[in-house]
Design an enzyme around this catalytic site. Structure first.
Site, short mmCIF file in Angstrom:
data_model
loop_
_atom_site.label_atom_id
_atom_site.label_comp_id
_atom_site.label_asym_id
_atom_site.label_seq_id
_atom_site.Cartn_x
_atom_site.Cartn_y
_atom_site.Cartn_z
N SER A 1 2.71 4.78 1.02
CA SER A 1 3.37 5.28 2.22
C SER A 1 2.34 6.01 3.08
CB SER A 1 4.50 6.24 1.85
OG SER A 1 5.10 6.78 2.99
N GLY A 2 2.28 5.67 4.37
CA GLY A 2 1.31 6.31 5.25
C GLY A 2 -0.04 5.64 5.30
N GLY B 1 -0.79 2.79 6.62
CA GLY B 1 -1.01 2.07 7.88
C GLY B 1 -0.44 0.67 7.89
N SER C 1 2.69 -0.60 8.49
CA SER C 1 3.51 -0.93 9.65
C SER C 1 2.70 -0.85 10.95
CB SER C 1 4.72 -0.01 9.73
OG SER C 1 5.59 -0.24 8.64
N SER D 1 6.08 -1.79 -2.19
CA SER D 1 6.11 -2.74 -3.33
C SER D 1 5.05 -2.37 -4.37
CB SER D 1 5.95 -4.18 -2.85
OG SER D 1 4.90 -4.34 -1.91
N GLY E 1 0.84 -1.19 0.00
CA GLY E 1 0.00 0.00 0.00
C GLY E 1 0.87 1.24 0.00
#
Length: 204
Positions: free
Chosen positions: A36-37, A39, A41, A108, A34
């Site tokens: 960046s940002g 969610g 991680s 990715s 998904g």
């Protein structure tokens, strides 16, 4: 002439089944993809804590802990980004074959990169989780200030701004952290995962 493997150590190592019996769980890789940002991680960390509380051994891999170690020699060229994912997938394969539940959280952005990762890890051991949080929400959060830098032209080929993100065609799980809380996302993943990680004795 006798046909011998050039990697004979693999014939002597304990098999995966022995490791999984030891851990009382089955290894699998959960591949979070998904923007960046989105969610990725955050959900992976919450899932790790949930699984650990139930005595399941996990390992999180994300851009921060990989880029500062095993992939510290790589930049952000197209070649290096592909090599970044290839190495990550190989590490995931090692963890998974040891019976560890591996949580890999990486943008990715292309289907080709994700196919490569799945092929390396093994399709039966690869669960694709698409964190579909829209770019407007990701950019609103912008916890690392990356979108702002990309908008100013300080970061080239930034996914979602100056480089595309290819939406997964048939992900195993889809979550959107705009509308679902972290705990809800964890429970949604667990509904899919429960039978995947249970040892054979629990499934029979």
């Amino acid at each position: 002439m006798e046909n011998r493997s050039i990697y004979p150590i693999f014939d002597s190592m304990e098999p995966r089944s022995a490791k999984e019996r030891l851990l009382a769980q089955r290894g699998v890789t959960l591949w979070f993809t998904g923007l960046s940002g989105s969610g990725k991680s955050t959900v992976a960390i919450a899932l790790e804590r949930y699984l650990s509380s139930r005595h399941r051994l996990c390992r999180i891999l994300d851009g921060d802990n990989v880029r500062c170690g095993i992939n510290s020699d790589l930049g952000f060229s197209e070649h290096d980004r592909r090599e970044n994912i290839r190495r990550i997938a190989e590490v995931c394969k090692l963890f998974t074959s040891t019976g560890i539940i591996t949580l890999a959280a990486f943008v990715s952005p292309t289907r080709e990169l994700r196919r490569m990762a799945a092929d390396i890890i093994g399709r039966d051991d690869f669960v694709e989780i698409y964190v579909s949080t829209p770019i407007e929400e990701c950019e609103r959060r912008d916890v690392k200030g990356l979108y702002a830098k990309a908008r100013r032209g300080e970061i080239a080929d930034f996914t979602g701004v100056s480089a595309p993100f290819e939406v997964p065609e048939n992900p195993d799980i889809v979550i959107d952290t705009t509308h679902a809380g972290v705990d809800e996302c964890v429970q949604r993943i667990m509904r899919h995962l429960a039978t995947r990680i249970a040892p054979a004795s629990e499934k029979d």
